[in-house]
Write an enzyme that holds these catalytic residues in place. Structure first.
Site, PDB file in Angstrom:
ATOM      1  N   SER A   1      18.839  -7.635  22.117  1.00 40.32           N
ATOM      2  CA  SER A   1      19.008  -8.805  21.236  1.00 40.32           C
ATOM      3  C   SER A   1      18.857 -10.121  22.001  1.00 40.32           C
ATOM      4  O   SER A   1      19.007 -10.161  23.220  1.00 40.32           O
ATOM      5  CB  SER A   1      20.389  -8.761  20.573  1.00 40.32           C
ATOM      6  OG  SER A   1      20.546  -7.562  19.865  1.00 40.32           O
TER       7      SER A   1
HETATM    8  N1  SAM Z   1      23.116  -3.520  21.827  1.00 42.88           N
HETATM    9  C1  SAM Z   1      21.788  -3.310  22.346  1.00 42.88           C
HETATM   10  C2  SAM Z   1      21.532  -3.964  23.652  1.00 42.88           C
HETATM   11  O1  SAM Z   1      22.426  -4.680  24.156  1.00 42.88           O
HETATM   12  O2  SAM Z   1      20.439  -3.738  24.202  1.00 42.88           O
HETATM   13  C3  SAM Z   1      20.715  -3.739  21.371  1.00 42.88           C
HETATM   14  C4  SAM Z   1      20.596  -2.809  20.283  1.00 42.88           C
HETATM   15  S1  SAM Z   1      19.110  -2.706  19.401  1.00 42.88           S
HETATM   16  C5  SAM Z   1      19.020  -4.274  18.632  1.00 42.88           C
HETATM   17  C6  SAM Z   1      19.713  -1.594  18.151  1.00 42.88           C
HETATM   18  C7  SAM Z   1      19.975  -0.192  18.641  1.00 42.88           C
HETATM   19  O3  SAM Z   1      20.649   0.526  17.599  1.00 42.88           O
HETATM   20  C8  SAM Z   1      18.713   0.610  18.939  1.00 42.88           C
HETATM   21  O4  SAM Z   1      18.759   1.100  20.245  1.00 42.88           O
HETATM   22  C9  SAM Z   1      18.732   1.727  17.898  1.00 42.88           C
HETATM   23  O5  SAM Z   1      18.178   2.943  18.360  1.00 42.88           O
HETATM   24  C10 SAM Z   1      20.217   1.859  17.635  1.00 42.88           C
HETATM   25  N2  SAM Z   1      20.607   2.482  16.362  1.00 42.88           N
HETATM   26  C11 SAM Z   1      20.068   2.329  15.114  1.00 42.88           C
HETATM   27  N3  SAM Z   1      20.760   3.065  14.225  1.00 42.88           N
HETATM   28  C12 SAM Z   1      21.758   3.700  14.921  1.00 42.88           C
HETATM   29  C13 SAM Z   1      22.805   4.600  14.569  1.00 42.88           C
HETATM   30  N4  SAM Z   1      22.986   5.037  13.314  1.00 42.88           N
HETATM   31  N5  SAM Z   1      23.634   5.031  15.543  1.00 42.88           N
HETATM   32  C14 SAM Z   1      23.479   4.623  16.829  1.00 42.88           C
HETATM   33  N6  SAM Z   1      22.510   3.783  17.221  1.00 42.88           N
HETATM   34  C15 SAM Z   1      21.663   3.319  16.285  1.00 42.88           C
END
Ligand code: SAM
Length: 216
Positions: free
Chosen positions: A66
């Protein structure tokens, strides 16, 4: 990386902190943590020169780290105290979780993508960040470790997953972007009592979708 490179990265990080302040981030604790976590470690080296710009970058598997402003905004909303038990949905690169950990929180972070989960787990161990990482569907939370003082969802969902509401401690805070696939409003939930939840609607963001049983 040479000593000179390290100084340069620290300088760029200090500049980023100034940018975050100009954009309205006021929490010293959040700014201090972001000043000390080297964001460039969490990115592909091709983005090295831009690691401290307020930009989201691809981290593989069609996912992103992000914007620093988003990380700072969400972390500020959580009002982290030392030893808070925090559940993060969407480990991604591990950056957001590492900022929370730097602030003294005990972080439990779930990632549903196996490639990212494995890569980030290995990196966090090498880099010495103390996060408890899990592979699975974060919309179901981690009932075996609940309740959590704070919950942060770093992907945009169509609604607030019921399991996460249940796993939030009384007095706890949850931040989650909710909306359609293009735009989501940042929502902050405060659990006032076992039955009562307060809801605040904040500004709009654009996240990758929250997939899973109680997501898209
Ligand atoms: N917090 C992260 C960072 O600091 O890099 C950024 C996250 S990225 C914007 C969103 C993440 O959520 C992705 O890696 C995606 O695979 C994960 N994601 C989406 N749906 C999810 C779920 N139901 N459970 C766990 N992870 C999920």
């Amino acid at each position: 990386m040479t000593l000179e490179d390290n100084f340069r990265q620290q300088g760029l990080r200090n500049q980023l902190i100034e940018t975050l302040k100009q954009k309205g981030i006021t929490s010293d604790a959040v700014l201090e943590a972001m000043k000390s976590v080297p964001r460039h470690w969490f990115l592909d080296t091709v983005f090295l020169e831009k690691a401290y710009e307020d930009v989201a970058f691809p981290i593989g598997e069609d996912q992103t780290i992000s914007h620093p402003f988003t990380v700072a905004f969400m972390t500020s909303l959580l009002e982290i105290k030392k030893r808070d038990k925090v559940l993060e949905i969407g480990t991604g690169s591990g950056y957001q979780g590492s900022v929370l950990s730097k602030m003294g929180a005990k972080v439990y972070s779930i990632e549903r993508n196996k490639v990212l989960y494995s890569k980030t787990k290995k990196f966090l161990n090498l880099a010495g960040f103390q996060l408890n990482t899990f592979l699975g569907d974060g919309t179901l939370g981690l009932p075996q470790y609940a309740p959590f003082d704070k919950i942060i969802v770093t992907a945009g969902g169509p609604n607030i997953p019921q399991a996460l509401m249940e796993q939030l401690a009384v007095g706890g805070l949850m931040v989650i972007p909710v909306g359609d696939k293009n735009t989501q409003k940042m929502i902050r939930i405060t659990r006032v009592s076992a039955q009562e939840f307060q809801r605040e609607e904040l500004q709009d963001f654009r996240f990758v979708p929250l997939l899973g049983e109680d997501g898209w």
